[in-house]
Motif scaffolding. Structure first.
Motif: not given
Length: 381
Positions: A36, A3, A57-59, A29, A231, A226-228, A34, A38
């Motif tokens: 947020v 990714q 919450g995806s950033g 973070t 994608q 997604n997840h910071g 964690t 990346k």
């Protein structure tokens, strides 16, 4: 491709391209553990309408708030027009901001709300009056300058908030889910209105939403979070038609999924065996060797429906599988049919509403077919 690699490749630009906004290895973070956001690397061109799209919450919102100056990156750098803005407070970044809750001053008239950013910047009175009048014309509220926000509808208040963000000619406008509080019809109208204003002014816009239709309608490019992490970042049509992984395929638009195992792969295509023992051909996207599990992605509108079941599959450039109609849903201009196909009892097909559509009833055996190019072998879900 990871990714992180995907994000870097997706934002690659020609050597002479000078981005208006740059995120460089930005991380965020709140608890020291964690992340947020990346390692965000992102270039935004001048005059572009870029949407940050993703679930809660995806950033995406955190990234926007760091660009606005309301959040500070844990590490990395953000640049605007070639210079770092890491140390600049929000009011010195020359950025307009539109919020979901409008954030209008209730004790001020519409005209006074629009004049406020200009008074803070100490613009002359004559210039302020001219700019306010121009901004009111831009959002079609010329007769509402003397009213207070409480006397306006939600859509009118959002127009005032948009005009206030643009009245001082900022070099960048940020919008944080600005249409989320509006009803569906008004929201769709405002989508087009914002798009037309952007086209006429040519200002750079970074827009945050979790509404995929909104993103597809308005954007020059869309960055799916997604997840910071990003994608995929791409043009709206490419994002929809050529998703790079299962998350993007499932998040953008409707998507049918079939699970299977790659049996052979060659020339950018692969043969996938389904749990029922049937085989289909697909475009190899996230697979590179035999034996890999995969999830196949096929859009509902790419599927053709025939009467009668068929055990013929994978012939030539077309796949064909037997199916059973489980449910039909009338939507005016078309039918949505829910089918049982292979291991999926929620396989959806869109059928144009015509006389012969009445022949597809619940309980009927049919066959579905689609081209290899419309079937993408992605990462397993």
């Amino acid at each position: 491709m990871t990714q992180t690699d995907l994000s870097a490749a997706a934002v690659a630009s020609p050597a002479d391209f000078q981005p208006h906004v740059e995120f460089r290895d930005v991380r965020k973070t709140y608890d020291g553990e964690t992340l947020v956001v990346k390692n965000l690397n992102l270039d935004i061109s001048r005059g572009e309408f870029l949407t940050l799209l993703g679930p809660s919450g995806s950033g995406k919102t955190t990234s926007l708030m760091m660009l606005a100056g309301f959040e500070v990156p844990t590490s990395g750098d953000i640049r605007l027009a070639g210079r770092s803005i890491a140390g600049l407070p929000p009011h010195k970044r020359d950025i307009g901001m539109v919020f979901q809750n409008y954030a209008l001053f209730p004790h001020m008239t519409v005209a006074e709300n629009l004049a406020f950013p200009l008074s803070v910047r100490k613009r002359p009175r004559a210039e302020t009056e001219e700019r306010v009048a121009r901004a009111l014309r831009m959002v079609h509220l010329e007769k509402f300058g003397a009213r207070r926000p409480a006397e306006l509808s939600g859509g009118q208040q959002q127009r005032v908030a948009l005009a206030r963000a643009l009245v001082f000619d900022p070099q960048l406008v940020l919008m944080d889910e600005p249409l989320g509080a509006l009803d569906k019809q008004l929201r769709e109208h405002m989508q087009l209105e914002i798009k037309h204003i952007h086209q006429s002014l040519g200002v750079t816009v970074v827009y945050v939403t979790h509404d995929q239709t909104e993103a597809l309608t308005m954007s020059d490019r869309i960055a799916v979070f997604n997840h910071g992490m990003i994608q995929q970042i791409d043009l709206p049509d490419r994002l929809y038609q050529q998703p790079c992984n299962s998350f993007v395929a499932n998040f953008i638009g409707e998507n049918n999924r079939l699970t299977g195992v790659v049996r052979d792969i060659s020339g950018g295509m692969c043969r996938v065996e389904l749990p029922t023992g049937e085989s289909v051909l697909a475009t190899a996207v996230s697979v590179d060797r035999a034996g890999q599990p995969t999830t196949l992605s096929i859009r509902p509108e790419r599927i053709l429906l025939d009467r009668g079941a068929s055990d013929d599959s994978g012939n030539g450039r077309e796949n064909r599988l037997g199916a059973r109609v489980l449910e039909r849903i009338y939507l005016g201009d078309h039918l949505r049919l829910r089918l049982a196909v292979a291991d999926n009892d929620d396989f959806m097909v869109k059928v144009p509403f015509a006389d012969d559509a009445q022949t597809f009833q619940a309980g009927h055996d049919v066959s579905v077919r689609w081209a290899v190019e419309d079937c993408r072998a992605l990462d397993p879900v």
